[in-house]
Design an enzyme around this catalytic site. Structure first.
Site, PDB file in Angstrom:
ATOM      1  N   THR A  68       0.850  -1.203   0.000  1.00  0.00           N
ATOM      2  CA  THR A  68       0.000   0.000   0.000  1.00  0.00           C
ATOM      3  C   THR A  68       0.884   1.251   0.000  1.00  0.00           C
ATOM      4  OG1 THR A  68      -1.718  -1.205   1.179  1.00  0.00           O
ATOM      5  CG2 THR A  68      -1.799   1.201   1.354  1.00  0.00           C
ATOM      6  N   GLU A 116      -3.539  -1.864  13.774  1.00  0.00           N
ATOM      7  CA  GLU A 116      -3.868  -1.946  12.349  1.00  0.00           C
ATOM      8  C   GLU A 116      -5.222  -2.641  12.184  1.00  0.00           C
ATOM      9  OE1 GLU A 116      -0.917  -3.910   9.924  1.00  0.00           O
ATOM     10  OE2 GLU A 116      -2.160  -3.762   8.132  1.00  0.00           O
TER      11      GLU A 116
HETATM   12  C1  LIG Z   1      -4.878  -4.303  -1.690  1.00  0.00           C
HETATM   13  C2  LIG Z   1      -3.858  -4.948  -0.801  1.00  0.00           C
HETATM   14  C3  LIG Z   1      -3.060  -4.139   0.018  1.00  0.00           C
HETATM   15  C4  LIG Z   1      -2.074  -4.716   0.806  1.00  0.00           C
HETATM   16  N1  LIG Z   1      -1.219  -3.923   1.537  1.00  0.00           N
HETATM   17  C5  LIG Z   1      -0.139  -4.476   2.127  1.00  0.00           C
HETATM   18  C6  LIG Z   1       0.883  -3.648   2.715  1.00  0.00           C
HETATM   19  O1  LIG Z   1       0.796  -2.418   2.736  1.00  0.00           O
HETATM   20  N2  LIG Z   1       1.966  -4.269   3.238  1.00  0.00           N
HETATM   21  C7  LIG Z   1       2.121  -5.598   3.254  1.00  0.00           C
HETATM   22  O2  LIG Z   1       3.124  -6.091   3.739  1.00  0.00           O
HETATM   23  N3  LIG Z   1       1.163  -6.429   2.717  1.00  0.00           N
HETATM   24  C8  LIG Z   1       0.053  -5.882   2.155  1.00  0.00           C
HETATM   25  N4  LIG Z   1      -0.901  -6.688   1.580  1.00  0.00           N
HETATM   26  C9  LIG Z   1      -0.709  -8.128   1.611  1.00  0.00           C
HETATM   27  C10 LIG Z   1      -1.686  -8.861   2.521  1.00  0.00           C
HETATM   28  O3  LIG Z   1      -1.423  -8.573   3.861  1.00  0.00           O
HETATM   29  C11 LIG Z   1      -1.573 -10.352   2.182  1.00  0.00           C
HETATM   30  O4  LIG Z   1      -2.128 -10.528   0.885  1.00  0.00           O
HETATM   31  C12 LIG Z   1      -2.280 -11.226   3.196  1.00  0.00           C
HETATM   32  O5  LIG Z   1      -1.609 -11.217   4.418  1.00  0.00           O
HETATM   33  C13 LIG Z   1      -2.407 -12.699   2.695  1.00  0.00           C
HETATM   34  O6  LIG Z   1      -1.187 -13.179   2.250  1.00  0.00           O
HETATM   35  P1  LIG Z   1      -1.113 -13.917   0.825  1.00  0.00           P
HETATM   36  O7  LIG Z   1      -1.703 -12.992  -0.168  1.00  0.00           O
HETATM   37  O8  LIG Z   1       0.277 -14.358   0.616  1.00  0.00           O
HETATM   38  O9  LIG Z   1      -2.075 -15.158   0.959  1.00  0.00           O
HETATM   39  P2  LIG Z   1      -1.654 -16.625   1.490  1.00  0.00           P
HETATM   40  O10 LIG Z   1      -0.923 -16.493   2.762  1.00  0.00           O
HETATM   41  O11 LIG Z   1      -1.005 -17.356   0.376  1.00  0.00           O
HETATM   42  O12 LIG Z   1      -3.080 -17.255   1.754  1.00  0.00           O
HETATM   43  C14 LIG Z   1      -3.867 -17.965   0.788  1.00  0.00           C
HETATM   44  C15 LIG Z   1      -5.084 -18.540   1.504  1.00  0.00           C
HETATM   45  O13 LIG Z   1      -4.647 -19.486   2.488  1.00  0.00           O
HETATM   46  C16 LIG Z   1      -5.182 -19.140   3.741  1.00  0.00           C
HETATM   47  N5  LIG Z   1      -4.244 -19.482   4.822  1.00  0.00           N
HETATM   48  C17 LIG Z   1      -2.922 -19.230   4.875  1.00  0.00           C
HETATM   49  N6  LIG Z   1      -2.418 -19.676   6.031  1.00  0.00           N
HETATM   50  C18 LIG Z   1      -3.432 -20.218   6.720  1.00  0.00           C
HETATM   51  C19 LIG Z   1      -3.549 -20.857   7.993  1.00  0.00           C
HETATM   52  N7  LIG Z   1      -2.512 -21.004   8.806  1.00  0.00           N
HETATM   53  N8  LIG Z   1      -4.774 -21.336   8.358  1.00  0.00           N
HETATM   54  C20 LIG Z   1      -5.835 -21.189   7.557  1.00  0.00           C
HETATM   55  N9  LIG Z   1      -5.794 -20.589   6.354  1.00  0.00           N
HETATM   56  C21 LIG Z   1      -4.616 -20.107   5.950  1.00  0.00           C
HETATM   57  C22 LIG Z   1      -5.404 -17.636   3.687  1.00  0.00           C
HETATM   58  O14 LIG Z   1      -6.354 -17.209   4.644  1.00  0.00           O
HETATM   59  C23 LIG Z   1      -5.886 -17.471   2.257  1.00  0.00           C
HETATM   60  O15 LIG Z   1      -7.253 -17.744   2.196  1.00  0.00           O
HETATM   61  C24 LIG Z   1      -1.923  -6.130   0.825  1.00  0.00           C
HETATM   62  C25 LIG Z   1      -2.760  -6.928   0.032  1.00  0.00           C
HETATM   63  C26 LIG Z   1      -3.694  -6.354  -0.783  1.00  0.00           C
HETATM   64  C27 LIG Z   1      -4.514  -7.247  -1.664  1.00  0.00           C
END
Ligand SMILES: Cc1cc2nc3c(=O)[nH]c(=O)nc-3n(C[C@H](O)[C@H](O)[C@H](O)COP(=O)(O)OP(=O)(O)OC[C@H]3O[C@@H](n4cnc5c(N)ncnc54)[C@H](O)[C@@H]3O)c2cc1C
Length: 379
Positions: free
Chosen positions: A159, A243
């Site tokens: 972000t 947050e």
């Molecule tokens: C618009 C936007 C803004 C963002 N801004 C920021 C930012 O400013 N800084 C930053 O660092 N990040 C940012 N993010 C990233 C965001 O925090 C991550 O996308 C989020 O934490 C999920 O990580 P991932 O996308 O790798 O999904 P994954 O971790 O790959 O998850 C995939 C799926 O598996 C599930 N899952 C994973 N682990 C588990 C578990 N242990 N138990 C059950 N289910 C699980 C998840 O819930 C999800 O449904 C942003 C994302 C978006 C889309």
């Protein structure tokens, strides 16, 4: 409706000035910013002039040192007006506290005044292409070489990524030590080797410059370490409740706005010779939505109160994030349905809000991770 008791008259004056500012300086331009993929950089300086950025920061660093209710007001007004391109919440509620709580005096004096004035836009880079929920799996490395760290790696979904002048980067300083090998480093955007990748195309939040960031042999002075080496993970755990509360506050304010738009719409729209508002299904749906919002409003305000008293714990913050964002998405869907086909047209705020809301269940820790945190505290 249950009256909100957490705010004093001075907060309402502040809310009024935030709302007027946003209505004048942001609402008329947001559609243009959505096309541009980012907001006007000048908005940051204008908001800074008005004292809307980082209000909790202490006076010695140029802030006004008020409590988190002022941040909550800015978050709520941005959400109520559907201004999802504006990343003030990330800057004021998330980045500023890391610097204020863990930064050296030099770091605080260098960065906080510029963040308050809006001359410096900030971001926090945790997520990587292969590590989101599992933050312990972060691969970006920071290797000490004399008086400098050399950073290599990449981040995504960040972000304020395009506009950021300063980024807190979550790095591994000791990859063998797991969570205890995680550190936070401050990287200024003009540091050689640091580059901004694409401004990512999203289904919603179109005016938000969510970006990729790359680090190739980026050298930063050792003095850019935030807090102590190896403490990054502990700092993240400490700061994430605020947050998550911000996300909850944003969700409820946005749902309240959607209910208002929908109530107006169904009174105007006619079907079968009468306003849609007179159909029993419409009335019941609106009653359900209003009740769900009231329940969430009461919960989030109580969490805000606890947070001001320093008593909001990690599982409760996870509950408020999960509950309010699930509620928000449900409300958006019901409200969109009551708009019929017009609800699917981007010209209507409900259509944009429906798409914008979806990410609230994903960032700041997915709602599945929230449930993990909650259940861990129970078993
Ligand atoms: C618009 C936007 C803004 C963002 N801004 C920021 C930012 O400013 N800084 C930053 O660092 N990040 C940012 N993010 C990233 C965001 O925090 C991550 O996308 C989020 O934490 C999920 O990580 P991932 O996308 O790798 O999904 P994954 O971790 O790959 O998850 C995939 C799926 O598996 C599930 N899952 C994973 N682990 C588990 C578990 N242990 N138990 C059950 N289910 C699980 C998840 O819930 C999800 O449904 C942003 C994302 C978006 C889309």
């Amino acid at each position: 409706m249950i009256p909100r008791t957490i705010f004093e008259p001075e907060h309402e004056l502040f809310r009024d000035s935030v709302r007027k500012f946003l209505e004048k300086e942001a609402v008329p331009f947001h559609a243009e910013w959505e096309k541009a993929g980012q907001i006007d950089r000048e908005l940051w300086r204008k908001a800074g002039e008005q004292g809307f950025l980082c209000p909790t920061v202490a006076e010695e660093y140029g802030g006004v040192g008020v409590d988190f209710r002022y941040n909550a007001i800015v978050d709520e007004e941005v959400a109520r007006l559907g201004l999802t391109g504006i990343g003030f919440g990330l800057h004021s509620d998330i980045v500023a506290p890391y610097i204020e709580h863990y930064g050296s005096e030099e770091q605080k004096h260098k960065y906080l005044p510029q963040m308050i004035s809006g001359d410096m836009v900030t971001a926090i880079a945790m997520t990587e292409p292969a590590a989101g929920s599992d933050l312990q799996g972060v691969k970006t490395s920071a290797v000490l070489d004399g008086d400098e760290y050399i950073i290599n790696g990449s981040k995504t979904f960040i972000t304020n990524g395009q506009q950021a002048d300063l980024v807190i980067v979550v790095c591994k300083t000791d990859p063998a030590a797991g969570a205890k090998g995680t550190s936070l480093l401050l990287v200024e955007a003009d540091t050689p080797g640091f580059s901004k990748g694409s401004n990512l195309e999203k289904i919603g939040m179109k005016a938000q410059d969510t970006s990729e960031l790359f680090f190739q042999d980026v050298r930063v002075p050792k003095a850019n370490l935030l807090g102590k080496e190896g403490m990054g993970f502990a700092y993240l755990m400490q700061e994430l409740p605020q947050e998550r509360l911000s996300v909850g506050l944003n969700a409820v304010a946005n749902a309240e706005a959607a209910l208002e738009w929908t109530t107006t719409y169904v009174k105007e729209r006619r079907a079968f010779g009468k306003p849609v508002a007179e159909l029993q299904n419409t009335r019941f749906k609106l009653a359900e939505v209003a009740t769900e919002i009231s329940v969430s409003r009461t919960f989030v305000d109580r969490c805000l109160e606890l947070h001001i008293q320093g008593k909001l714990d990690v599982p409760t913050a996870a509950q408020v994030k999960y509950w309010c964002t699930d509620m928000q998405c449900k409300v958006m869907d019901e409200c969109l349905q009551l708009h019929g086909g017009y609800g699917y047209m981007l010209e209507y705020p409900i259509a944009r809000a429906w798409a914008d809301a979806r990410v609230q269940r994903i960032y700041a820790g997915t709602n599945e991770i929230m449930k993990e945190i909650i259940s861990r505290s129970m078993l």
